[in-house]
Motif scaffolding. Sequence first.
Motif, short mmCIF file in Angstrom:
data_model
loop_
_atom_site.label_atom_id
_atom_site.label_comp_id
_atom_site.label_asym_id
_atom_site.label_seq_id
_atom_site.Cartn_x
_atom_site.Cartn_y
_atom_site.Cartn_z
N ILE A 27 9.87 12.54 11.23
CA ILE A 27 10.94 12.43 10.25
C ILE A 27 10.56 13.26 9.02
CG2 ILE A 27 10.09 10.37 9.03
CD1 ILE A 27 13.03 9.37 9.05
N ALA A 28 11.56 13.93 8.41
CA ALA A 28 11.30 14.92 7.36
C ALA A 28 10.61 14.32 6.14
CB ALA A 28 12.61 15.58 6.94
N CYS A 29 10.82 13.05 5.86
CA CYS A 29 10.26 12.43 4.65
C CYS A 29 8.93 11.73 4.92
CB CYS A 29 11.26 11.43 4.07
SG CYS A 29 11.66 10.05 5.19
N PHE A 30 8.34 11.94 6.08
CA PHE A 30 7.12 11.22 6.48
C PHE A 30 6.04 11.33 5.39
CE2 PHE A 30 3.23 10.79 9.21
CZ PHE A 30 3.43 9.46 9.55
N THR A 31 5.53 10.20 4.95
CA THR A 31 4.47 9.99 3.94
C THR A 31 4.91 10.28 2.51
OG1 THR A 31 3.37 12.18 3.96
CG2 THR A 31 2.71 10.59 5.67
N LYS A 32 6.19 10.66 2.28
CA LYS A 32 6.62 10.87 0.89
C LYS A 32 6.58 9.57 0.09
CE LYS A 32 9.51 15.01 1.26
NZ LYS A 32 10.85 15.59 1.03
N CYS A 33 6.70 8.45 0.76
CA CYS A 33 6.63 7.15 0.08
C CYS A 33 5.20 6.78 -0.30
CB CYS A 33 7.23 6.06 0.96
SG CYS A 33 6.46 5.90 2.58
N CYS A 34 4.22 7.62 0.09
CA CYS A 34 2.81 7.31 -0.13
C CYS A 34 2.24 8.10 -1.31
CB CYS A 34 2.00 7.61 1.13
SG CYS A 34 2.59 6.76 2.60
N ALA A 35 3.07 8.40 -2.29
CA ALA A 35 2.63 9.18 -3.45
C ALA A 35 3.20 8.59 -4.73
CB ALA A 35 3.05 10.64 -3.31
N LYS A 36 2.44 8.78 -5.82
CA LYS A 36 2.84 8.35 -7.16
C LYS A 36 3.27 6.89 -7.17
CE LYS A 36 4.06 13.04 -8.48
NZ LYS A 36 5.08 14.00 -8.95
N LEU A 37 2.46 6.07 -6.53
CA LEU A 37 2.74 4.65 -6.43
C LEU A 37 2.07 3.87 -7.55
CD1 LEU A 37 2.13 4.06 -2.61
CD2 LEU A 37 4.34 4.35 -3.75
N ARG A 38 2.70 2.81 -7.92
CA ARG A 38 2.08 1.81 -8.79
C ARG A 38 1.84 0.60 -7.87
NH1 ARG A 38 1.84 0.66 -14.37
NH2 ARG A 38 1.95 -1.56 -14.88
N LEU A 39 0.87 0.72 -7.01
CA LEU A 39 0.65 -0.24 -5.94
C LEU A 39 -0.43 -1.24 -6.34
CD1 LEU A 39 0.58 0.64 -2.17
CD2 LEU A 39 -0.77 -1.23 -3.09
N ILE A 40 0.00 -2.47 -6.60
CA ILE A 40 -0.92 -3.54 -6.98
C ILE A 40 -1.55 -4.14 -5.73
CG2 ILE A 40 -1.14 -5.74 -8.19
CD1 ILE A 40 -0.39 -3.34 -9.96
N LEU A 41 -2.87 -4.22 -5.73
CA LEU A 41 -3.60 -4.74 -4.58
C LEU A 41 -3.87 -6.23 -4.74
CD1 LEU A 41 -6.22 -1.88 -4.15
CD2 LEU A 41 -4.14 -2.23 -2.81
N THR A 42 -3.74 -6.96 -3.66
CA THR A 42 -4.07 -8.38 -3.63
C THR A 42 -5.51 -8.56 -3.15
OG1 THR A 42 -3.39 -8.71 -1.34
CG2 THR A 42 -1.67 -8.87 -3.04
N PRO A 43 -6.08 -9.75 -3.31
CA PRO A 43 -7.43 -9.98 -2.79
C PRO A 43 -7.58 -9.66 -1.31
CG PRO A 43 -6.83 -11.73 -4.29
CD PRO A 43 -5.60 -10.89 -4.12
N TYR A 44 -6.58 -10.03 -0.50
CA TYR A 44 -6.69 -9.78 0.93
C TYR A 44 -6.57 -8.29 1.24
CZ TYR A 44 -6.28 -10.52 5.96
OH TYR A 44 -6.50 -10.49 7.32
N ASP A 45 -5.77 -7.55 0.47
CA ASP A 45 -5.72 -6.10 0.63
C ASP A 45 -7.11 -5.51 0.44
OD1 ASP A 45 -2.93 -6.13 0.93
OD2 ASP A 45 -2.57 -5.74 -1.19
N ILE A 46 -7.78 -5.90 -0.64
CA ILE A 46 -9.10 -5.35 -0.96
C ILE A 46 -10.11 -5.74 0.11
CG2 ILE A 46 -11.00 -5.45 -2.63
CD1 ILE A 46 -8.85 -5.81 -4.81
N LEU A 47 -10.07 -6.98 0.55
CA LEU A 47 -10.98 -7.45 1.60
C LEU A 47 -10.85 -6.58 2.84
CD1 LEU A 47 -11.28 -11.18 2.74
CD2 LEU A 47 -11.15 -9.34 4.38
N ARG A 48 -9.63 -6.36 3.29
CA ARG A 48 -9.40 -5.60 4.53
C ARG A 48 -9.84 -4.14 4.37
NH1 ARG A 48 -5.74 -7.94 8.49
NH2 ARG A 48 -5.78 -5.86 9.44
N ILE A 49 -9.49 -3.52 3.24
CA ILE A 49 -9.78 -2.10 3.09
C ILE A 49 -11.27 -1.86 2.88
CG2 ILE A 49 -9.29 0.00 1.81
CD1 ILE A 49 -6.59 -1.22 1.03
N LYS A 50 -11.92 -2.65 2.06
CA LYS A 50 -13.35 -2.40 1.81
C LYS A 50 -14.16 -2.64 3.07
CE LYS A 50 -15.39 -6.75 1.17
NZ LYS A 50 -16.74 -7.23 1.55
#
Length: 254
Positions: A27-50
């Motif tokens: 799709i033409a817009c693929f990953t455009k939503c993954c830029a210039k985000l104000r993305l607040i991380l939760t404790p579980y987000d951090i746990l999974r990613i780290k």
Amino acid sequence: MTEPADNKEVFKPLSEEHFHFNCYPEIACFTKCCAKLRLILTPYDILRIKNRLGISSSKFLDLYTDTLFEEGLRFPLVRLKMTPDEQGRCPFVTEKGCTIYEDRPGACRLYPIGRASTFPGGGDKTREKFFIVAESHCLGFKEEKVWTIDQWLTHEGVDHYNAMNDPWVRIVTSSKPLGTGKELTQKLKMFFMASYNLDRFRTFLFQSPFFERFEVDSEVKEMLAHDDVALMHFGFDWLRFSLFGEKTMTLAAP
């Protein structure tokens, strides 16, 4: 949690029980939503990613996040740091997609749906409302694939993330008083550690007199030494006790 630049135009109520959406590499817009985000991380987000990256929570926080102390916020929040270039992309996205897809944050899983949750009366039961995040660059809404909210939540694994995060959301949305001065400063430091820096919180538990002061079952203590999810939920109980005086901990007998 994300905060688009213009909430009035982007956040739209769900007018029907179903919505059209699909996303795929072609799709033409693929990953455009993954830029210039104000993305607040939760404790579980951090746990999974780290854990996905194989680094400590301290190193993850230093390398990939900014801490927000903004007016109107009772507690510090942690935001994912975008790349410091003109594109301002998520550090984990490439042209081929997300490199941590199986462990992506809850807000990314939920997109293009948004969720607002409350805990009426300060209880444990969640009241939630869903809406469409209708960003102009997204072409996924023009696709033929049709979803219900329940189908989307299940497909993206959102239900599990909500179950992990809602006890923490209950804490950050509580209106119970926190105190002032040095007491408040100490409580906010404890909040940050128990919420976001699980490795440091584990050190705090096991290298302080904590287990002499509080009754903790030996099996639970063993889990806390090795199981990050168990440690995270123990931290939530500890925060309810230390911040608000709720009876989620038992003092050891003198």
